[in-house]
Design a protein around this motif. Structure first.
Motif, PDB file in Angstrom:
ATOM      1  N   UNK A  49       0.850  -1.185   0.000  1.00 40.13           N
ATOM      2  CA  UNK A  49       0.000   0.000   0.000  1.00 40.13           C
ATOM      3  C   UNK A  49       0.886   1.235   0.000  1.00 40.13           C
ATOM      4  N   UNK A  50       0.287   2.352  -0.277  1.00 37.06           N
ATOM      5  CA  UNK A  50       1.019   3.620  -0.291  1.00 37.06           C
ATOM      6  C   UNK A  50       0.903   4.243   1.092  1.00 37.06           C
ATOM      7  N   UNK A  51       2.046   4.585   1.699  1.00 31.69           N
ATOM      8  CA  UNK A  51       2.021   5.181   3.027  1.00 31.69           C
ATOM      9  C   UNK A  51       1.871   6.697   2.935  1.00 31.69           C
ATOM     10  N   UNK A  52       2.042   7.387   4.064  1.00 29.90           N
ATOM     11  CA  UNK A  52       1.828   8.840   4.115  1.00 29.90           C
ATOM     12  C   UNK A  52       2.800   9.611   3.236  1.00 29.90           C
ATOM     13  N   UNK A  53       4.016   9.082   3.082  1.00 31.58           N
ATOM     14  CA  UNK A  53       5.025   9.794   2.293  1.00 31.58           C
ATOM     15  C   UNK A  53       4.899   9.544   0.790  1.00 31.58           C
ATOM     16  N   UNK A  54       4.010   8.638   0.384  1.00 27.22           N
ATOM     17  CA  UNK A  54       3.796   8.358  -1.021  1.00 27.22           C
ATOM     18  C   UNK A  54       4.569   7.167  -1.548  1.00 27.22           C
ATOM     19  N   UNK A  55       5.306   6.474  -0.684  1.00 25.22           N
ATOM     20  CA  UNK A  55       6.075   5.306  -1.102  1.00 25.22           C
ATOM     21  C   UNK A  55       5.232   4.042  -0.978  1.00 25.22           C
ATOM     22  N   UNK A  56       5.532   3.085  -1.849  1.00 28.00           N
ATOM     23  CA  UNK A  56       4.893   1.773  -1.733  1.00 28.00           C
ATOM     24  C   UNK A  56       5.625   0.972  -0.669  1.00 28.00           C
ATOM     25  N   UNK A  57       4.913   0.542   0.337  1.00 29.20           N
ATOM     26  CA  UNK A  57       5.511  -0.267   1.391  1.00 29.20           C
ATOM     27  C   UNK A  57       4.632  -1.484   1.645  1.00 29.20           C
ATOM     28  N   UNK A  58       5.211  -2.489   2.264  1.00 27.07           N
ATOM     29  CA  UNK A  58       4.448  -3.689   2.599  1.00 27.07           C
ATOM     30  C   UNK A  58       4.026  -3.614   4.052  1.00 27.07           C
ATOM     31  N   UNK A  59       2.787  -3.980   4.302  1.00 25.93           N
ATOM     32  CA  UNK A  59       2.217  -3.989   5.639  1.00 25.93           C
ATOM     33  C   UNK A  59       1.781  -5.408   5.977  1.00 25.93           C
ATOM     34  N   UNK A  60       1.975  -5.830   7.221  1.00 22.69           N
ATOM     35  CA  UNK A  60       1.495  -7.166   7.606  1.00 22.69           C
ATOM     36  C   UNK A  60      -0.028  -7.160   7.727  1.00 22.69           C
ATOM     37  N   UNK A  61      -0.609  -8.350   7.794  1.00 27.98           N
ATOM     38  CA  UNK A  61      -2.050  -8.455   8.000  1.00 27.98           C
ATOM     39  C   UNK A  61      -2.434  -7.821   9.325  1.00 27.98           C
ATOM     40  N   UNK A  62      -3.643  -7.327   9.401  1.00 23.09           N
ATOM     41  CA  UNK A  62      -4.106  -6.754  10.669  1.00 23.09           C
ATOM     42  C   UNK A  62      -4.358  -7.871  11.675  1.00 23.09           C
ATOM     43  N   UNK A  63      -4.397  -7.497  12.938  1.00 21.19           N
ATOM     44  CA  UNK A  63      -4.634  -8.490  13.989  1.00 21.19           C
ATOM     45  C   UNK A  63      -6.015  -9.121  13.843  1.00 21.19           C
ATOM     46  N   UNK A  64      -6.991  -8.344  13.409  1.00 21.39           N
ATOM     47  CA  UNK A  64      -8.345  -8.871  13.248  1.00 21.39           C
ATOM     48  C   UNK A  64      -8.410  -9.930  12.165  1.00 21.39           C
ATOM     49  N   UNK A  65      -7.681  -9.737  11.068  1.00 26.60           N
ATOM     50  CA  UNK A  65      -7.722 -10.736  10.001  1.00 26.60           C
ATOM     51  C   UNK A  65      -7.001 -12.018  10.408  1.00 26.60           C
TER      52      UNK A  65
END
Length: 100
Positions: A49-65
């Motif tokens: 996803x795109x973070x606040x600075x505009x870079x594409x970064x990878x995020x882990x799954x949320x705790x709920x998922x």
């Protein structure tokens, strides 16, 4: 299941009183990392996803998922154990559950 959510989202502390101490991958986890983050990284389930600075970064799954995935896995295990029971127990078990 708030206990399951707490277990999967609590970070590794490295203490003997750590909640995650019985997890199979505990030794491989980094300090401060939760089970859901470790699960996302080892199974390559993170998303880009795109973070606040505009870079594409990878995020882990949320705790709920991750909690939802764990609940689905437990449900499948319970249902498959129910179908592996002999026929006499399969017929008697729902009657016992309805009688209670």
């Amino acid at each position: 299941m708030p206990e399951l959510a707490h277990l999967l989202s609590s970070p590794k502390t490295g203490q003997l009183t750590d909640v995650n101490l019985g997890y199979a991958g505990y030794v491989k986890m980094k300090s401060g990392e939760s089970i859901s983050e470790y699960y996302s990284q080892t199974n390559k389930l993170s998303y880009e996803a795109v973070d606040e600075s505009g870079k594409k970064t990878t995020f882990p799954l949320s705790h709920q998922s991750v909690v939802f995935r764990a609940k689905v896995m437990l449900g499948i295990l319970v249902i498959s154990a129910f179908f592996w029971l002999p026929a006499r127990y399969r017929l008697g078990l729902p009657r016992c559950l309805l009688a209670c």
